[in-house]
Enzyme design. Structure first.
Site, PDB file in Angstrom:
ATOM      1  N   ARG A   1     -26.547 -26.972  28.375  1.00 54.90           N
ATOM      2  CA  ARG A   1     -27.798 -27.684  28.137  1.00 54.90           C
ATOM      3  C   ARG A   1     -28.201 -27.389  26.697  1.00 54.90           C
ATOM      4  O   ARG A   1     -28.587 -26.272  26.366  1.00 54.90           O
ATOM      5  CB  ARG A   1     -28.862 -27.183  29.108  1.00 54.90           C
ATOM      6  N   GLY A   2     -28.086 -28.389  25.833  1.00 55.43           N
ATOM      7  CA  GLY A   2     -28.241 -28.176  24.407  1.00 55.43           C
ATOM      8  C   GLY A   2     -29.567 -27.569  23.993  1.00 55.43           C
ATOM      9  O   GLY A   2     -29.627 -26.710  23.118  1.00 55.43           O
ATOM     10  N   GLU A   3     -30.660 -28.007  24.611  1.00 52.54           N
ATOM     11  CA  GLU A   3     -31.978 -27.503  24.232  1.00 52.54           C
ATOM     12  C   GLU A   3     -32.104 -26.005  24.476  1.00 52.54           C
ATOM     13  O   GLU A   3     -32.863 -25.319  23.801  1.00 52.54           O
ATOM     14  CB  GLU A   3     -33.062 -28.245  25.021  1.00 52.54           C
ATOM     15  N   ASP A   4     -31.344 -25.477  25.442  1.00 52.34           N
ATOM     16  CA  ASP A   4     -31.413 -24.043  25.768  1.00 52.34           C
ATOM     17  C   ASP A   4     -30.487 -23.198  24.905  1.00 52.34           C
ATOM     18  O   ASP A   4     -30.826 -22.069  24.539  1.00 52.34           O
ATOM     19  CB  ASP A   4     -31.017 -23.813  27.238  1.00 52.34           C
ATOM     20  N   THR A   5     -29.293 -23.715  24.600  1.00 50.41           N
ATOM     21  CA  THR A   5     -28.248 -22.825  24.055  1.00 50.41           C
ATOM     22  C   THR A   5     -27.536 -23.336  22.812  1.00 50.41           C
ATOM     23  O   THR A   5     -26.707 -22.623  22.236  1.00 50.41           O
ATOM     24  CB  THR A   5     -27.167 -22.570  25.133  1.00 50.41           C
ATOM     25  N   ARG A   6     -27.835 -24.575  22.381  1.00 53.74           N
ATOM     26  CA  ARG A   6     -27.054 -25.189  21.303  1.00 53.74           C
ATOM     27  C   ARG A   6     -27.015 -24.321  20.043  1.00 53.74           C
ATOM     28  O   ARG A   6     -25.952 -24.147  19.437  1.00 53.74           O
ATOM     29  CB  ARG A   6     -27.627 -26.567  20.952  1.00 53.74           C
TER      30      ARG A   6
ATOM     31  N   GLY B   1     -30.289 -40.858  27.324  1.00 49.73           N
ATOM     32  CA  GLY B   1     -30.412 -42.177  27.924  1.00 49.73           C
ATOM     33  C   GLY B   1     -29.131 -42.781  28.417  1.00 49.73           C
ATOM     34  O   GLY B   1     -29.075 -43.955  28.742  1.00 49.73           O
TER      35      GLY B   1
ATOM     36  N   GLU C   1     -21.545 -33.550  34.989  1.00 52.12           N
ATOM     37  CA  GLU C   1     -20.425 -32.785  34.435  1.00 52.12           C
ATOM     38  C   GLU C   1     -19.971 -31.720  35.423  1.00 52.12           C
ATOM     39  O   GLU C   1     -18.783 -31.558  35.695  1.00 52.12           O
ATOM     40  CB  GLU C   1     -20.861 -32.079  33.134  1.00 52.12           C
TER      41      GLU C   1
END
Length: 511
Positions: free
Chosen positions: A31-36, A64, A98
């Site tokens: 999840r990019g917002e958490d770990t990117r 989207g 995924e």
């Protein structure tokens, strides 16, 4: 902290994977917002730095859009999937799709799935609690029920897998190092299926020994592998030798140093080192000091991997691998020995002690030899436990006993067990102070004597100063005393069998 389950089970999970060529080594799900910009980025770069081909899908493309066929194909064509389960992972339907496809590929195609619980509890993932609960309240209202159930099943399954649980109690870099190490090592296993396919409990020691080697470092390192005979020192050295050998300019594995040194002297061993590493059959060694000069002068600029197997005297090491400056930067010399003092006297940089097999691995090895199966046959459970206890986690003993018992009836097993129990069991765990007191009374210099026995892998000082000696060594000692006089027990230095003691006392035949 580290793996949530025994890491020795890790290779077997991937061994079933298809041997077909994969497009990617690793697929990263996150999840990019958490770990990117933190954990995921550091992990990706660490994998890339090790030459591990990793697919990281672009988070920007997710907005989207439904998960596309290209991404499904990337998952399918990856050997490993690392799933970073962060607090808001379940808030993304893309991530959940995924995950569902990854679990499908695990079941259908043998993909190895490695979860990272990113400051979340695995049980919360498994049971969809806390931050993994609220998103499903909304999904139940809006999404197709079958799709939502797939997500729930996938989270339950991934929550049950062995993985890494990130906590504030240790640096993330340690977890990243372990993850990359496991994947790197497992990829090397694929290159050597014949070597590792029948080995039990080898994974954890290989990981630990490879870590001791620190192959990426440019210094010269001597690494000792220490244990009693039959513990698998040579096997461990050979597996690691084959797995890391491509990192070196040249390599050599010198077997049975002790035996060959005794039988043929030093020169043939020096010659083999020169032959294996330089591949120069015309460079002949005349005598041992000529060998020292040639090894030092010819190898001092080469990055080599050299294994000296079963060394028992300092002179052997002095003549074959004298000093660090004999070898070029990045060189690794692996030495296996039963005597810790020989390794210490030579100034090795690290000593790795090989431990006995744990209960699970001991049972697996025993069953593979005694039954040619992975489990104990019903009629043999109790008998097997007796033999496992007798072998004490010693791989060689488990193999010899298991092979000997194969094909025999349970009655024959009982006869063999009785023969092994001819000597009544004694308490082999005694307090160190009690042992020292006994030896002191006998004038045997106990402090020095115990240290000597420990260094030679004959004794161990366990928790609470308990002294441990392997059953097989205890029996060997008794057999040596038995050989003092086969026919007349009264002439032996010690007695332990009831019938012998009774005869000697009855006839007053003691020494």
């Amino acid at each position: 902290m580290g793996m949530e389950a025994d890491s020795s089970s890790f290779p077997s999970s991937s061994s079933s994977s298809s041997t077909a060529q994969r497009k990617y080594d690793v697929f990263l799900s996150f999840r990019g917002e958490d770990t990117r910009n933190n954990f995921m980025d550091h992990l990706f770069n660490a994998l890339k730095g090790k030459g591990i081909h990793t697919f990281r899908d672009d988070e920007e493309l997710k907005k989207g859009k439904a998960i596309g066929p290209e991404l499904l194909e990337a998952i399918k064509e990856s050997k490993f999937a690392v799933i970073i389960l962060s607090k808001d992972y379940a808030s993304s339907t893309w991530c959940l799709d995924e995950l569902a496809h990854i679990i499908f590929c695990k079941e259908e195609k043998g993909m190895t799935v490695l979860p990272v619980f990113h400051y979340v509890d695995p049980s919360d993932v498994r049971k969809q609690r806390k931050t993994f609960e609220q998103p499903f309240v909304e999904y139940e209202k809006k999404e197709n029920k079958e799709r939502v159930e797939k997500w729930r099943v996938a989270l339950r399954q991934v929550g049950n897998l062995a993985g890494w649980h990130l906590k504030d109690t240790r640096p993330e870099s340690q977890d990243i190092q372990e993850i990359v190490g496991c994947i790197s090592l497992n990829l090397k296993y694929d290159a050597f299926p014949y070597i590792t396919k029948d080995l039990v409990g080898i994974y954890s020691p290989v990981v630990e020994l490879e870590s001791c080697l620190a192959v990426g470092s440019n210094d010269v390192r001597f690494i000792g592998i220490w244990a009693m005979g039959g513990m698998g020192k040579t096997t461990l050295a050979r597996v690691v030798y084959h797995m890391v050998s491509k990192e070196f300019e040249a390599r050599g594995f010198i077997e049975d140093v002790r035996k060959n040194f005794e039988n043929y002297g030093c020169v043939p061993l020096q010659q083999k080192i020169i032959d294996d590493i330089l591949k120069d059959k015309d460079l002949k060694i005349e005598e041992e000091y000529d060998g020292v000069l040639k090894i030092k002068s010819r190898l001092s600029r080469k990055k080599i991997l050299l294994v000296l197997d079963d060394v028992d005297k300092s002179k052997q090491l002095k003549m074959l691998s004298g000093e660090h400056d004999w070898f070029g930067p990045g060189t690794r010399i692996i030495i296996t020995a039963r005597d810790k003092h020989v390794l210490e006297a030579h100034g090795v940089d690290t000593i790795y002690e090989v431990k006995g097999l744990n209960d699970e691995n001991a049972l697996q090895l025993f069953c593979s030899k005694a039954f040619r199966k992975k489990h104990v046959l019903d009629d043999y459970i109790e008998l097997s436990n007796h033999f496992l206890k007798y072998a004490g986690g010693l791989p060689l003993a488990l193999e010899v006993l298991g092979s000997f018992l194969f094909g025999k009836s349970s009655v024959e097993w009982k006869i063999v067990l009785e023969r092994l129990k001819e000597f009544p069991e004694e308490v082999i765990l005694q307090k160190k102070d009690h042992v020292v007191e006994k030896l002191d009374i006998l004038g045997l210099y106990p402090v020095l004597g115990l240290e000597e026995l420990i260094d030679k892998s004959l004794l161990k000082i366990m928790y609470d100063d308990m002294v441990w000696m392997h059953d097989l060594l205890e029996e060997m000692g008794r057999n040596l005393v038995f050989q003092e006089c086969l026919d007349d027990p009264g002439k032996r230095s010690r007695l332990w069998v009831y019938n012998d003691i009774d005869k000697v006392l009855e006839k007053n035949k003691g020494t």
